[in-house]
Design an enzyme around this catalytic site. Structure first.
Site, PDB file in Angstrom:
ATOM      1  N   HIS A   1       0.831  -1.219   0.000  1.00  0.00           N
ATOM      2  CA  HIS A   1       0.000   0.000   0.000  1.00  0.00           C
ATOM      3  C   HIS A   1       0.861   1.262   0.000  1.00  0.00           C
ATOM      4  O   HIS A   1       1.820   1.356   0.760  1.00  0.00           O
ATOM      5  CB  HIS A   1      -0.938   0.006   1.219  1.00  0.00           C
ATOM      6  CG  HIS A   1      -2.064  -0.969   1.065  1.00  0.00           C
ATOM      7  ND1 HIS A   1      -1.867  -2.339   1.130  1.00  0.00           N
ATOM      8  CD2 HIS A   1      -3.378  -0.788   0.797  1.00  0.00           C
ATOM      9  CE1 HIS A   1      -3.021  -2.946   0.923  1.00  0.00           C
ATOM     10  NE2 HIS A   1      -3.952  -2.032   0.714  1.00  0.00           N
ATOM     11  N   PRO A   2       0.466   2.227  -0.828  1.00  0.00           N
ATOM     12  CA  PRO A   2       1.205   3.487  -0.839  1.00  0.00           C
ATOM     13  C   PRO A   2       0.867   4.294   0.413  1.00  0.00           C
ATOM     14  O   PRO A   2      -0.231   4.148   0.968  1.00  0.00           O
ATOM     15  CB  PRO A   2       0.639   4.193  -2.078  1.00  0.00           C
ATOM     16  CG  PRO A   2      -0.765   3.691  -2.165  1.00  0.00           C
ATOM     17  CD  PRO A   2      -0.727   2.261  -1.703  1.00  0.00           C
TER      18      PRO A   2
ATOM     19  N   SER B   1      -6.425   3.806  -5.751  1.00  0.00           N
ATOM     20  CA  SER B   1      -5.889   4.502  -4.588  1.00  0.00           C
ATOM     21  C   SER B   1      -6.029   6.018  -4.746  1.00  0.00           C
ATOM     22  O   SER B   1      -6.377   6.726  -3.785  1.00  0.00           O
ATOM     23  CB  SER B   1      -4.420   4.105  -4.380  1.00  0.00           C
ATOM     24  OG  SER B   1      -3.894   4.766  -3.269  1.00  0.00           O
TER      25      SER B   1
ATOM     26  N   ASN C   1      -8.349   7.588  -6.370  1.00  0.00           N
ATOM     27  CA  ASN C   1      -9.752   7.900  -6.139  1.00  0.00           C
ATOM     28  C   ASN C   1     -10.061   7.931  -4.627  1.00  0.00           C
ATOM     29  O   ASN C   1     -10.740   8.840  -4.132  1.00  0.00           O
ATOM     30  CB  ASN C   1     -10.582   6.826  -6.869  1.00  0.00           C
ATOM     31  CG  ASN C   1     -12.042   6.921  -6.568  1.00  0.00           C
ATOM     32  OD1 ASN C   1     -12.576   6.191  -5.741  1.00  0.00           O
ATOM     33  ND2 ASN C   1     -12.714   7.847  -7.221  1.00  0.00           N
TER      34      ASN C   1
ATOM     35  N   GLN D   1      -7.890   8.360  -2.078  1.00  0.00           N
ATOM     36  CA  GLN D   1      -7.184   9.459  -1.394  1.00  0.00           C
ATOM     37  C   GLN D   1      -7.847  10.796  -1.729  1.00  0.00           C
ATOM     38  O   GLN D   1      -7.934  11.691  -0.888  1.00  0.00           O
ATOM     39  CB  GLN D   1      -5.706   9.444  -1.785  1.00  0.00           C
ATOM     40  CG  GLN D   1      -5.033   8.130  -1.399  1.00  0.00           C
ATOM     41  CD  GLN D   1      -3.537   8.255  -1.153  1.00  0.00           C
ATOM     42  OE1 GLN D   1      -3.047   9.295  -0.730  1.00  0.00           O
ATOM     43  NE2 GLN D   1      -2.808   7.184  -1.398  1.00  0.00           N
TER      44      GLN D   1
HETATM   45  N1  3AL Z   1      -1.794   3.641   3.194  1.00  0.00           N
HETATM   46  C1  3AL Z   1      -3.090   3.427   2.896  1.00  0.00           C
HETATM   47  O1  3AL Z   1      -3.944   3.297   3.748  1.00  0.00           O
HETATM   48  N2  3AL Z   1      -3.390   3.355   1.581  1.00  0.00           N
HETATM   49  C2  3AL Z   1      -4.665   3.111   1.110  1.00  0.00           C
HETATM   50  N3  3AL Z   1      -5.863   3.361   1.807  1.00  0.00           N
HETATM   51  C3  3AL Z   1      -6.842   3.486   0.898  1.00  0.00           C
HETATM   52  O2  3AL Z   1      -8.033   3.701   1.141  1.00  0.00           O
HETATM   53  N4  3AL Z   1      -6.328   3.370  -0.358  1.00  0.00           N
HETATM   54  C4  3AL Z   1      -4.976   3.182  -0.287  1.00  0.00           C
HETATM   55  O3  3AL Z   1      -4.162   3.093  -1.195  1.00  0.00           O
END
Ligand code: 3AL
Length: 174
Positions: free
Chosen positions: A67-68, A84, A86, A88
């Site tokens: 996950h970023p 992701s 969308n 964020q």
């Molecule tokens: N770090 C992290 O939570 N990343 C994520 N959360 C989310 O809803 N989309 C993501 O990429």
């Protein structure tokens, strides 16, 4: 998308459509294709969660590491996955003030230093101030607790991504 269409997909089509329901983990989708046919969307979703739950801690940590960071390097460099980005964006993380972005970056790096995997939260279910508060509070937890919470958040993200796929109307040709 409807279930009959899903149940008749070959492996490549299935991974193409569902490959990012768990961020950058198409291997999970590839593994559950063999469970086809699914009796319902809930059955498909349960198969994904069953696979995740069967992994050892190192595998679960690996999922979190895919996950970023929220409002991190990938957002700034335009390299987030569309899903992701969308998420964020919906949480307001694409329009943070410089002060908030720096605060989040500091907390994210404190979190990674402590747990050696990134902070993961379902961004669509929060807004930017809740995310910052949650990050501060979760920093107080221990590693096992955070592994459990992080994976529960991955499942929430997956649930919403699946909903998006199944609610998407495929245009019919006139
Ligand atoms: N770090 C992290 O939570 N990343 C994520 N959360 C989310 O809803 N989309 C993501 O990429």
């Amino acid at each position: 998308m409807d279930l009959n269409a899903v149940n008749s997909m070959n492996y490549e089509e299935f991974v193409d459509i569902f490959g990012n329901v768990v961020e950058k983990c198409p291997l999970i989708t590839g593994a559950i294709w063999s469970k086809c046919p699914f009796s319902s969307v809930a059955d498909l979703e349960a198969s994904i969660y069953e696979f995740i739950d069967s992994l050892p801690s190192s595998g679960k940590e690996g999922i979190l590491r895919c996950h970023p960071d929220l409002a991190g390097r990938e957002l700034m460099s335009g390299t987030l996955t569309p899903e992701s980005l969308n998420e964020q964006n919906q949480a307001g993380l694409t329009s943070l003030s410089q002060t908030d972005r720096e605060a989040l970056n500091v907390l994210n790096s404190q979190y990674k230093t402590k747990f050696v995997f990134p902070f993961v939260i379902c961004a669509k279910m929060s807004d930017k101030s809740q995310i910052i508060e949650e990050l501060k509070s979760r920093l107080q937890n221990n590693r096992d607790e955070e592994l459990g919470i992080g994976i529960a958040e991955v499942k929430k993200i997956c649930h919403l991504r699946l909903q998006d796929i199944f609610l998407k109307v495929i245009p019919t040709k006139l």
